[in-house]
Scaffold this active site. Structure first.
Site, PDB file in Angstrom:
ATOM      1  N   CYS A   1       0.879  -1.366  -0.244  1.00 20.69           N
ATOM      2  CA  CYS A   1       0.140  -0.208  -0.023  1.00 20.69           C
ATOM      3  C   CYS A   1       0.929   0.952  -0.119  1.00 20.69           C
ATOM      4  CB  CYS A   1      -0.891   0.034   1.262  1.00 20.69           C
ATOM      5  SG  CYS A   1      -1.708   1.454   1.757  1.00 20.69           S
ATOM      6  N   TYR A   2       0.550   2.099  -0.739  1.00 19.01           N
ATOM      7  CA  TYR A   2       1.129   3.551  -1.709  1.00 19.01           C
ATOM      8  C   TYR A   2       1.332   4.088   0.076  1.00 19.01           C
ATOM      9  CZ  TYR A   2       2.348   8.665  -1.616  1.00 19.01           C
ATOM     10  OH  TYR A   2       2.736  10.233  -2.454  1.00 19.01           O
TER      11      TYR A   2
END
Length: 481
Positions: free
Chosen positions: A170-171
């Site tokens: 996840c960014y």
């Protein structure tokens, strides 16, 4: 003065002296049959006169209810959290209303669609959550690694446990990681877990601990949860067993938030941390977390009368979602268009037109469940074609104004986040059902025709029968004509 003799000459109904007439059994029988026939046909004609008849016409829609159409709905999603559930409206004129909240209510529900508390208030989410500028340094990790084996032990050991549920891919989780670890290290130094023990910051990798994350209804990454010791024994409507943090994610803000959480607790305290009355400016970024993994969404939206769509999906500007794990199965308890119609109005209309309202809420009670046999990333779409119907009566004018619709549903796989989508299109035509006026003069004319017609036909039959009997008697006596 006109003499009575001249007046009698215009009599249409001249009388035959009674002693010149002959009564017969056949004539009596026919008279009884004729009388019964008259009564029966008169009853049929009276019933037809008293019954209601309608005519249906299709005209160009001349609605007087403005350019907007109300859409009411009550839809339950067993696997979509209220924390991220959003209602959007789009149409061909360029309308894009995202995350409508003013006329929408959300309630957390369990897998059996039972409500688990009062209304869920998601509150306004900031689109610009501040992140730190720190770089990802593995050596600076300061948060405790939590898993299914040690989670409950840490939760019971510390009055306050703050957990970062994240996913390595996840960014936003990677943006948070440096600030989180630096803040955790600072808090560990200020409030030593062994000596002080009032607070601990931890983290859970949801790609490794899927069951643990599902247990706490984690659907977006990263999700920061605040657990308070003893909160699992509190039983009070409107309170949940933990809270969600939606504030800024830079190191300074995180450290200040943790200190605000600790402030009400005396040093070295191991008592329950059930209440958080201090607020300290964190009330707007700390809210109760969803108490279940499902959500019931109810309310209404106003749509322009042009083709468009209503979309329900998980939405956040600062979280990521695993599309392969999103399940948009839903159960439609109610879906209708137009103004709300009272039961009495519907009942009165059904007495006039029994089939009215059958398609007013066609999707009510329908379930659309993805049992994973369809695969991942499944979007469920509904195509609704809406037609307006008006019922007009001869006494009160407009009796009912409603919108009926047809529905066709399908599923499709997408590369993006799965959604539940309702496409709608309003017909430019409308159906008008009008109650027909019955003429009393027409009823009287038909009654006279029945009486005269039956009397005449009976007279003809009597003459035929009488002459036939006479002929048969002459033949029997051997007489010649």
């Amino acid at each position: 003065m006109i003499s009575s003799t001249k007046l009698k000459s215009v009599d249409f109904y001249r009388k035959i002296p009674r002693d010149l007439t002959e009564a017969t059994l056949s004539g009596a029988g026919l008279s009884i049959v004729a009388a019964l026939s008259m009564v029966f046909l008169f009853g049929m004609e009276l019933s037809n006169y008293l019954s209601v008849s309608t005519s249906t016409s299709v005209i160009v829609d001349n609605s007087t209810d403005g350019d907007f159409l109300r859409m009411d709905f009550n839809i339950s999603f067993p696997a979509l959290s209220c924390e991220f559930a959003a209602v959007d409206v789009h149409d061909v004129l360029g309308t894009n209303r995202l995350n409508i909240t003013k006329t929408i209510r959300k309630f957390s529900v369990d897998s059996n669609l039972r409500s688990t508390g009062s209304e869920f208030h998601s509150g306004p989410l900031s689109n610009l959550i501040k992140h730190g500028d720190e770089v990802d340094e593995e050596a600076n990790e300061g948060s405790a690694v939590l898993n299914a084996r040690n989670f409950d032990r840490y939760a019971n050991q510390h009055p306050i446990l703050v957990v970062n549920f994240y996913a390595p891919w996840c960014y936003w989780s990677n943006r948070l990681k440096p600030s989180w670890e630096k803040a955790a290290k600072t808090i560990r130094e200020r409030y030593d877990p062994e000596l002080d023990g009032r607070i601990l910051m931890g983290k859970v990798d949801c790609t490794e601990e899927g069951d643990l994350c599902r247990k706490h209804h984690i659907q977006g990454y990263p999700s920061i949860r605040i657990f308070r010791k003893g909160s699992d024994v509190r039983d009070d409507h409107g309170h949940h067993d933990h809270e969600s943090y939606y504030g800024d994610r830079d190191t300074d803000t995180l450290v200040k938030t943790m200190e605000d959480l600790v402030a009400p607790l005396p040093a070295g305290s191991q008592k329950l941390a059930l209440e958080d009355k201090s607020n300290n400016g964190t009330g707007s970024v700390k809210r109760p977390a969803p108490s279940a993994g499902g959500c019931r969404i109810e309310g209404y939206v106003r749509l322009k009368k042009v083709p468009g769509s209503l979309v329900i999906a998980a939405r956040s500007e600062s979280h990521s979602f695993d599309a392969s794990q999103m399940n948009m199965s839903h159960i439609i308890s109610h879906l209708s268009f137009g103004r709300k119609i009272s039961p009495k109005a519907f009942s009165d209309a059904k007495q006039l037109i029994p089939y009215i309202g059958i398609s007013h809420d066609r999707l009510n009670g329908r379930s659309f469940i993805n049992q994973r046999d369809l695969g991942a990333n499944v979007t469920i779409e509904h195509y609704l074609q809406i037609v307006k119907t008006e019922v007009l009566t001869r006494r009160s004018g407009k009796l009912l104004e409603e919108y009926e619709y047809t529905a066709h549903s399908s599923v499709s796989q997408s590369l993006y986040i799965p959604v539940a989508k309702f496409h709608f299109e309003l017909s430019p035509m409308q159906v008008v059902i009008t109650e027909n006026q019955k003429s009393f003069s027409h009823f009287i004319t038909n009654v006279c025709a029945i009486i005269g017609g039956v009397f005449t036909v009976a007279g003809i039959l009597d003459a035929l029968l009488h002459n036939t009997i006479r002929l048969m008697k002459k033949v029997e006596l051997g007489k010649n004509f």
